[in-house]
Design a protein around this motif. Structure first.
Motif, mmCIF file in Angstrom:
data_model
loop_
_atom_site.group_PDB
_atom_site.id
_atom_site.type_symbol
_atom_site.label_atom_id
_atom_site.label_comp_id
_atom_site.label_asym_id
_atom_site.label_seq_id
_atom_site.Cartn_x
_atom_site.Cartn_y
_atom_site.Cartn_z
ATOM 1 N N TYR A 13 35.664 20.651 84.366
ATOM 2 C CA TYR A 13 36.953 20.461 85.024
ATOM 3 C C TYR A 13 37.607 19.134 84.640
ATOM 4 O O TYR A 13 38.840 19.036 84.591
ATOM 5 C CB TYR A 13 36.778 20.531 86.557
ATOM 6 C CG TYR A 13 36.660 21.935 87.075
ATOM 7 C CD1 TYR A 13 37.782 22.755 87.171
ATOM 8 C CD2 TYR A 13 35.438 22.447 87.478
ATOM 9 C CE1 TYR A 13 37.685 24.044 87.651
ATOM 10 C CE2 TYR A 13 35.324 23.733 87.963
ATOM 11 C CZ TYR A 13 36.442 24.530 88.043
ATOM 12 O OH TYR A 13 36.336 25.810 88.512
ATOM 13 N N TYR A 14 36.806 18.136 84.370
ATOM 14 C CA TYR A 14 37.361 16.847 83.970
ATOM 15 C C TYR A 14 38.124 16.986 82.652
ATOM 16 O O TYR A 14 39.220 16.448 82.481
ATOM 17 C CB TYR A 14 36.245 15.807 83.841
ATOM 18 C CG TYR A 14 36.722 14.453 83.376
ATOM 19 C CD1 TYR A 14 37.466 13.624 84.235
ATOM 20 C CD2 TYR A 14 36.434 13.990 82.092
ATOM 21 C CE1 TYR A 14 37.913 12.379 83.812
ATOM 22 C CE2 TYR A 14 36.871 12.753 81.671
ATOM 23 C CZ TYR A 14 37.611 11.940 82.526
ATOM 24 O OH TYR A 14 38.057 10.721 82.106
ATOM 25 N N GLY A 15 37.543 17.739 81.705
ATOM 26 C CA GLY A 15 38.227 17.978 80.442
ATOM 27 C C GLY A 15 39.503 18.782 80.631
ATOM 28 O O GLY A 15 40.499 18.544 79.935
ATOM 29 N N VAL A 17 41.500 18.734 83.327
ATOM 30 C CA VAL A 17 42.510 17.844 83.903
ATOM 31 C C VAL A 17 43.060 16.896 82.840
ATOM 32 O O VAL A 17 44.270 16.649 82.760
ATOM 33 C CB VAL A 17 41.920 17.057 85.085
ATOM 34 C CG1 VAL A 17 42.905 16.004 85.581
ATOM 35 C CG2 VAL A 17 41.545 18.001 86.222
ATOM 36 N N GLN A 18 42.174 16.384 81.993
ATOM 37 C CA GLN A 18 42.628 15.489 80.927
ATOM 38 C C GLN A 18 43.601 16.191 79.976
ATOM 39 O O GLN A 18 44.623 15.623 79.569
ATOM 40 C CB GLN A 18 41.420 14.967 80.138
ATOM 41 C CG GLN A 18 40.738 13.758 80.759
ATOM 42 C CD GLN A 18 39.762 13.137 79.798
ATOM 43 O OE1 GLN A 18 38.999 13.837 79.109
ATOM 44 N NE2 GLN A 18 39.746 11.809 79.729
ATOM 45 N N ALA A 19 43.277 17.432 79.627
ATOM 46 C CA ALA A 19 44.120 18.174 78.687
ATOM 47 C C ALA A 19 45.486 18.494 79.289
ATOM 48 O O ALA A 19 46.478 18.633 78.554
ATOM 49 C CB ALA A 19 43.416 19.460 78.263
ATOM 50 N N TYR A 21 47.398 16.575 80.900
ATOM 51 C CA TYR A 21 48.322 15.445 80.799
ATOM 52 C C TYR A 21 49.247 15.551 79.588
ATOM 53 O O TYR A 21 50.287 14.893 79.531
ATOM 54 C CB TYR A 21 47.536 14.125 80.726
ATOM 55 C CG TYR A 21 46.928 13.697 82.040
ATOM 56 C CD1 TYR A 21 47.705 13.633 83.193
ATOM 57 C CD2 TYR A 21 45.576 13.363 82.131
ATOM 58 C CE1 TYR A 21 47.149 13.253 84.409
ATOM 59 C CE2 TYR A 21 45.013 12.971 83.350
ATOM 60 C CZ TYR A 21 45.809 12.928 84.477
ATOM 61 O OH TYR A 21 45.261 12.546 85.678
ATOM 62 N N ASP A 22 48.886 16.392 78.606
ATOM 63 C CA ASP A 22 49.683 16.497 77.391
ATOM 64 C C ASP A 22 50.815 17.530 77.503
ATOM 65 O O ASP A 22 51.584 17.686 76.557
ATOM 66 C CB ASP A 22 48.786 16.877 76.203
ATOM 67 C CG ASP A 22 47.796 15.783 75.857
ATOM 68 O OD1 ASP A 22 48.163 14.604 76.013
ATOM 69 O OD2 ASP A 22 46.664 16.095 75.445
ATOM 70 N N TYR A 257 41.994 26.203 79.727
ATOM 71 C CA TYR A 257 41.736 25.011 78.925
ATOM 72 C C TYR A 257 42.134 25.225 77.462
ATOM 73 O O TYR A 257 42.722 24.344 76.825
ATOM 74 C CB TYR A 257 40.251 24.649 79.026
ATOM 75 C CG TYR A 257 39.800 23.534 78.106
ATOM 76 C CD1 TYR A 257 40.083 22.207 78.403
ATOM 77 C CD2 TYR A 257 39.087 23.819 76.942
ATOM 78 C CE1 TYR A 257 39.659 21.182 77.558
ATOM 79 C CE2 TYR A 257 38.668 22.803 76.100
ATOM 80 C CZ TYR A 257 38.956 21.486 76.414
ATOM 81 O OH TYR A 257 38.535 20.480 75.577
ATOM 82 N N SER A 262 47.049 20.162 73.817
ATOM 83 C CA SER A 262 46.124 19.310 73.067
ATOM 84 C C SER A 262 44.911 20.094 72.578
ATOM 85 O O SER A 262 44.361 19.821 71.502
ATOM 86 C CB SER A 262 45.669 18.137 73.942
ATOM 87 O OG SER A 262 45.008 18.612 75.102
ATOM 88 N N THR A 263 44.472 21.077 73.352
ATOM 89 C CA THR A 263 43.328 21.894 72.952
ATOM 90 C C THR A 263 43.708 22.876 71.861
ATOM 91 O O THR A 263 42.962 23.097 70.900
ATOM 92 C CB THR A 263 42.775 22.660 74.166
ATOM 93 O OG1 THR A 263 42.566 21.745 75.244
ATOM 94 C CG2 THR A 263 41.470 23.345 73.825
#
Length: 380
Positions: A13-15, A17-19, A21-22, A257, A262-263
């Motif tokens: 889940y951390y990944g 949330v980070q993704a 942001y883009d 995700y 970004s992914t």
């Protein structure tokens, strides 16, 4: 070992949330077709009449197959088992859907695990080698044809064939959204994403429909069968655990995700069309999953606090035919031993006291009194 770990727990889940942001940067910088959205569709989407014809023909096939199974197998079995009048109508529906989902999801699992395992272990690879109008692998094409035709059939069945429930309108919206995702993702050649969505969702339908079948089989010929109650609880437990793992964990972390900007750019650096559209549609699907999961949690909470003793369906309307004159003072037996009489309603609307063993039989509903029995929440 690495593949097993990736299959179960990558990413996190951390990944996710980070993704996320883009997304604003993607909206600001991604090129837009100068002639508008329809020109973008004409440029990057490909769907011919042959594909549509196959979907429509298969939808008719599913409708015919359903009627044959229900009329020739499931209804005779329901009558032979002497189910309640309401359950004679509902059990064949669930038995048909369980049959379809077992066959369909088994094929989807074979496609994912046997031929395209990297899509699950490495989510960004869904865009690897993408090109407009690219050839769709035959196994994924077959899976798309099966799923698209089935949900087209489901639209017709929900409106005209199935027992109407309080969330049937939401189910129709779900079918429209699913058909839109299937058709749009195929035309845009985002089929790798679509096959992951199907894999994460349909396994839960197997457990749900099997649980409902055993619920409807609990009372047969006036006798209560605890083994059916036990099997319904087993399948509901699998349903709840499967929903948590597949829809609340794998779906957001493997699918949502993978479509974030970004992914998606990990394996494909050029323009990927319809990024916002697919994100909106799939996050709407996630919102529906969260809504239905909340119903599951409410149901579990009522079991824990003892407010619910058995499974029944809160979406069902009272079956008036089961409250007619002539169903007076029936008795249930458990393993051959008689129990208290079911509450029944005579022609004057008076309820006689007793003990109802099955919420899908005669329901104890008095004015200003709440019915506390619940069945597995439906979702499809």
């Amino acid at each position: 070992m690495v593949k097993v770990w990736d299959f179960l727990f990558y990413p996190d889940y951390y990944g996710l949330v980070q993704a996320m942001y883009d997304i604003p940067e993607y909206v600001r910088t991604e090129p837009i077709h100068p002639d508008g959205w329809l020109a973008e569709v004409r440029t990057y989407c490909e769907l011919n009449w042959k594909d549509i014809q196959i979907i429509c023909i298969l939808a008719v096939v599913w409708s015919i197959f359903r009627e044959l199974l229900i009329r020739c197998i499931f209804v005779p079995l329901s009558n032979y088992a002497q189910l309640t009048e309401a359950n004679v109508k509902k059990m064949p529906e669930s038995a048909w859907r369980a049959t379809f989902y077992i066959i369909s999801w088994s094929f989807i699992a074979y496609v994912i695990v046997g031929s395209h395992f990297e899509l699950f272990t490495d989510p960004p690879s869904v865009f690897k080698g993408w090109a407009p109008g690219m050839k769709v692998p035959s196994d994924i094409y077959a899976a798309y044809a099966i799923q698209g035709s089935f949900y087209l059939h489901c639209m017709f069945a929900t409106i005209f064939l199935d027992v109407w429930r309080s969330d049937s309108a939401l189910l129709c919206c779900h079918h429209v959204l699913t058909l839109s995702l299937i058709g749009f993702s195929y035309a845009a050649r985002y089929h790798n994403i679509g096959i992951l969505v199907i894999f994460c969702h349909d396994v839960n339908d197997i457990c749900l429909e099997c649980a409902k079948v055993f619920i409807y089989l609990k009372v047969r010929a006036g006798k209560f069968y605890p083994v059916c109650e036990f099997m319904a609880n087993i399948f509901f437990s699998l349903f709840a655990l499967g929903w948590l793992m597949c829809r609340m964990y794998w779906f957001p972390l493997k699918v949502l995700y993978s479509i974030l900007p970004s992914t998606a750019k990990v394996y494909y650096q050029d323009h990927l069309p319809f990024g916002i559209e697919f994100n909106v549609l799939l996050w709407l699907l996630m919102a529906m999953d969260v809504y239905w999961f909340s119903l599951i949690l409410v149901f579990l909470f009522k079991i824990i606090i003892g407010d619910t003793k058995e499974m029944d369906d809160p979406r069902e309307e009272t079956d008036e035919s089961s409250l007619k004159v002539g169903i007076d003072r029936k008795r249930l037996s458990v393993n051959g031993h008689e129990e208290e009489t079911i509450p029944v309603q005579n022609s004057n609307g008076v309820l006689t006291p007793g003990k109802a063993m099955n919420g899908d039989g005669v329901k104890h509903r008095q004015p200003h009194q709440q019915n506390n029995s619940h069945e597995v929440p439906n979702h499809n």
